[in-house]
Design a protein around this motif. Sequence first.
Motif, mmCIF file in Angstrom:
data_model
loop_
_atom_site.group_PDB
_atom_site.id
_atom_site.type_symbol
_atom_site.label_atom_id
_atom_site.label_comp_id
_atom_site.label_asym_id
_atom_site.label_seq_id
_atom_site.Cartn_x
_atom_site.Cartn_y
_atom_site.Cartn_z
ATOM 1 N N THR A 17 0.825 -1.209 0.000
ATOM 2 C CA THR A 17 0.000 0.000 0.000
ATOM 3 C C THR A 17 0.860 1.260 0.000
ATOM 4 O OG1 THR A 17 -1.670 -1.203 1.255
ATOM 5 C CG2 THR A 17 -1.849 1.194 1.231
ATOM 6 N N LEU A 25 3.843 8.431 -6.394
ATOM 7 C CA LEU A 25 4.056 9.851 -6.084
ATOM 8 C C LEU A 25 5.330 10.369 -6.752
ATOM 9 C CD1 LEU A 25 2.793 12.195 -4.489
ATOM 10 C CD2 LEU A 25 4.148 11.502 -2.505
ATOM 11 N N GLY A 139 1.030 10.730 7.487
ATOM 12 C CA GLY A 139 1.416 11.916 6.740
ATOM 13 C C GLY A 139 1.667 13.142 7.592
ATOM 14 N N GLY A 306 -2.585 5.113 5.324
ATOM 15 C CA GLY A 306 -3.066 5.171 3.950
ATOM 16 C C GLY A 306 -1.912 5.349 2.988
ATOM 17 N N SER A 307 -2.197 5.009 1.766
ATOM 18 C CA SER A 307 -1.165 4.943 0.744
ATOM 19 C C SER A 307 -0.486 6.300 0.494
ATOM 20 C CB SER A 307 -1.809 4.432 -0.547
ATOM 21 O OG SER A 307 -0.898 4.446 -1.602
ATOM 22 N N PHE A 308 -1.238 7.274 0.041
ATOM 23 C CA PHE A 308 -0.624 8.542 -0.343
ATOM 24 C C PHE A 308 -0.205 9.412 0.848
ATOM 25 C CE2 PHE A 308 -2.215 7.463 -4.549
ATOM 26 C CZ PHE A 308 -1.119 7.814 -5.314
ATOM 27 N N PRO A 309 -1.009 9.491 1.925
ATOM 28 C CA PRO A 309 -0.531 10.282 3.065
ATOM 29 C C PRO A 309 0.803 9.776 3.598
ATOM 30 C CG PRO A 309 -2.877 9.900 3.278
ATOM 31 C CD PRO A 309 -2.409 9.051 2.118
ATOM 32 N N SER A 312 3.532 10.653 1.300
ATOM 33 C CA SER A 312 3.917 12.064 1.444
ATOM 34 C C SER A 312 5.043 12.218 2.459
ATOM 35 C CB SER A 312 2.689 12.882 1.883
ATOM 36 O OG SER A 312 3.069 14.136 2.403
ATOM 37 N N ALA B 294 -1.066 14.531 -1.936
ATOM 38 C CA ALA B 294 -0.763 13.205 -1.396
ATOM 39 C C ALA B 294 -1.182 13.094 0.068
ATOM 40 C CB ALA B 294 0.731 12.898 -1.533
ATOM 41 N N VAL B 295 -0.796 14.052 0.881
ATOM 42 C CA VAL B 295 -1.041 13.941 2.323
ATOM 43 C C VAL B 295 -2.509 14.117 2.664
ATOM 44 C CG1 VAL B 295 -0.704 16.380 2.972
ATOM 45 C CG2 VAL B 295 -0.053 14.561 4.566
ATOM 46 N N GLU B 442 -5.404 12.989 -3.971
ATOM 47 C CA GLU B 442 -5.529 11.557 -4.193
ATOM 48 C C GLU B 442 -6.536 10.987 -3.208
ATOM 49 O OE1 GLU B 442 -3.951 10.044 -6.512
ATOM 50 O OE2 GLU B 442 -2.376 11.462 -7.048
ATOM 51 N N ASN B 444 -7.518 8.622 -0.354
ATOM 52 C CA ASN B 444 -6.749 7.902 0.670
ATOM 53 C C ASN B 444 -7.297 6.498 0.827
ATOM 54 O OD1 ASN B 444 -5.096 7.107 2.700
ATOM 55 N ND2 ASN B 444 -6.060 8.346 4.292
ATOM 56 N N ASP B 445 -6.486 5.521 0.396
ATOM 57 C CA ASP B 445 -6.911 4.127 0.617
ATOM 58 C C ASP B 445 -5.725 3.266 0.980
ATOM 59 O OD1 ASP B 445 -7.325 3.858 -2.958
ATOM 60 O OD2 ASP B 445 -5.524 3.822 -1.736
#
Lengths: 445, 445
Positions: A17, A25, A139, A306-309, A312, B294-295, B442, B444-445
């Motif tokens: 994840t 990113l 994040g 979570g993936s993107f946070p 970051s 992202a965050v 994005e 958040n998953d």
Amino acid sequence: MDSTARTVNVGLIGLGTVGGGVARLIERHRDEYLKAYGIDLRLKKASALEPGRAAELGIAPENFTTDWHDVVADPDIDIVIELIGGDHPATEIFEAALTSGKHMVSANKALLGRHVERLAKLAAEHGVQIRCEASAGGGIPIVNALEHALVGNEILTVAGILNGTTNYILTRMASEGLDFAEVLADAQRLGYAEADPTADVDGFDAASKVAILSSIAFHTRVTTDDVFQEGIRNVSAADIAQAKSLGYVVKLLGIARNTADGVDVRVHPTMIPADHMLASVSGAMNAVYVVGDAVGETMFYGAGAGSFPTASAVVGDVLALADAISHNDKVQAEIEPYQRVLPLRPIDELETRYYVRLLVKDEVGTLAPVVDAFAAHGISISQINQLQDGDGSRCSVVFLTHTARERDMAAARAALEALDAVESVASVIRIEDVASWADGAEKND
Amino acid sequence: MDSTARTVNVGLIGLGTVGGGVARLIERHRDEYLKAYGIDLRLKKASALEPGRAAELGIAPENFTTDWHDVVADPDIDIVIELIGGDHPATEIFEAALTSGKHMVSANKALLGRHVERLAKLAAEHGVQIRCEASAGGGIPIVNALEHALVGNEILTVAGILNGTTNYILTRMASEGLDFAEVLADAQRLGYAEADPTADVDGFDAASKVAILSSIAFHTRVTTDDVFQEGIRNVSAADIAQAKSLGYVVKLLGIARNTADGVDVRVHPTMIPADHMLASVSGAMNAVYVVGDAVGETMFYGAGAGSFPTASAVVGDVLALADAISHNDKVQAEIEPYQRVLPLRPIDELETRYYVRLLVKDEVGTLAPVVDAFAAHGISISQINQLQDGDGSRCSVVFLTHTARERDMAAARAALEALDAVESVASVIRIEDVASWADGAEKND
């Protein structure tokens, strides 16, 4: 900002994840990093056990391997990102990367919560950094704040909602009046809780994070095993409703305080005033309250997972290293080499107020031995509420105590459980004196 | 962390509330900075117009001067801290210090909000940094977060409670049901508001801060003059009570959004949902909401002003520079040299919902021309509430609009004011679509 951009090669181990988020990113923002910072960030090599992940993430076959050794052995790679979690082979990855002079970026709170001191020493010996923003608070840029922006302060308290799963469960219990087991089952169905929820609901995840944060905040060594840990399994809908009527909310907090009697560090369900900033943090969100002697009370809020946070935070660390590398700065070991070790204050020494809910026999004369049992252990009661949840033979009675010592409360609890009139001590929840978090701070004027 | 500590000499210009806090903080923590970071931070020379301040702050006579030129001219000083505020001689101090190769740390939001681009270029030419953590959000480490921890993100929105005085006033208006003038007078008596409150209550202070933060967040140039500015003088107790009954709170927000149509940057009283994190920020506290792609959603909370909180931010900047200096790193210019200039979206183009309170004649047939005036400008109404504040001849009527364009609202307002039935347009408050702050983030998953 240089006219000549410099390439910084990054190796990425783990494409789950968070690792997938990092790969996406970096790919998405590569041009922007180049333009804004003059850094050409390249994912030189990525590894995962499942070969299919490379194609899913658009990673070219020549940049992918199923063997992490290939990443660490690549002489072009300056920074290794470890995102597989767990103890092994994460430990071996750290050791191999650090000894070959590569900086490490990691979100591995379980490993860092226990072994950061040894790994930080290894990093210092080899003149490289370990950066771990993503290991606590996802994040939320809390590690950076403690290591940099707030370094002018003596940090007095770090207290936070550090686990999204338990905050999600407690939030839904509060808003829907449901009990723990019901919400947990639903959270598992929705993907907010793992099939094995132990690490979250029993407080281990939060304990790792508070160990990392308190080590950084207090310039000392606190490991996960030093953290008193109590999860949320015993919190009931009745407790949350009672808390509300008393002006409190129940949150699973990780609390670390630098007191004159030693470092007080613990994770447990906590009642805090409903108008405190942490009380407003709902759902899967996280927040960390930090009190410094100069800055006073601050709070940092955001997605804890979570993936993107989380990506970051990882990429923030990578860019900080890349910036230094691209300017040929000598990058210093970041995590404190633990020049001092502050004593820990045992949980037995904690002084706090308590919420105690007893299931008692619903008959005349029940209360007297209960009140005696509290008094016999030096605990005085500030409020007693009998709840309307009786079935004729038994009912709940809630006691709020004045400030008492944990060891006395534990002894009182044992004495209460031995009473004929008491069926069970259904719950004991600590009521945190949030005002004391700022003890020792300068007056703001 | 080095075994050999290095002395870093600091010059301090201005010994008022913040300057005094900085002098005290450095003195108090000097041993700790030495032990923890290997930095021997020395206040080599401090200047103030009143000679008495030196003794009050325990500054030795040989380290004190009433002439700032002495500070800037001292060849031993590496870092100059400017805390006098205003345009002059702050501008001359910046120019003299930067051209003689000294780094600058400043809390001067008025100067930086207007002239940071020119000063940042001068700094870059001389290979030194300007650091300004204390210029926005006081002790809240928001500049550091935007410049470092969150650099992996494209920042979409920065929105904050950036002025403590107005938040204090609005909080008391809400909790006590008082009108603006009453609370302002009391705030002035208590020292929460200046004798001349213009910079605070008319939004200039917040506009400077949002200019600085949006310039950093979006890597572009936004000056204070680019920021649409509207203060809180026209917000009444009636509006705040209405907002509450509609599920909103009224806050003076500085909002900066990086939209496809340009940078949208403004300061005005804003209705936000009562369950939004910013709605919980009460009294003189500040908070900055930052959304990155992202965050996701983050918030940074703390004291926005005051002696020690602001000193915390200043000393954080000083220690960051001192750390680099003591390791002989090449310290890079910190603030973006504005390689891109994004277009600004004029306030006329804003699309939002509005709360409009009219004072109308309390007679049959008043509503029809009002509704027609809205409709004639393409504004549709979602809700109408007549308030029980009439005196028989007139009363308030509140209209909530659907999303409308600012220029249409301005035209409708003029049309409403011209109607016989309307005594006055008592207030127009924008209802911010806080969910849109995360447009482009994005999932958040």
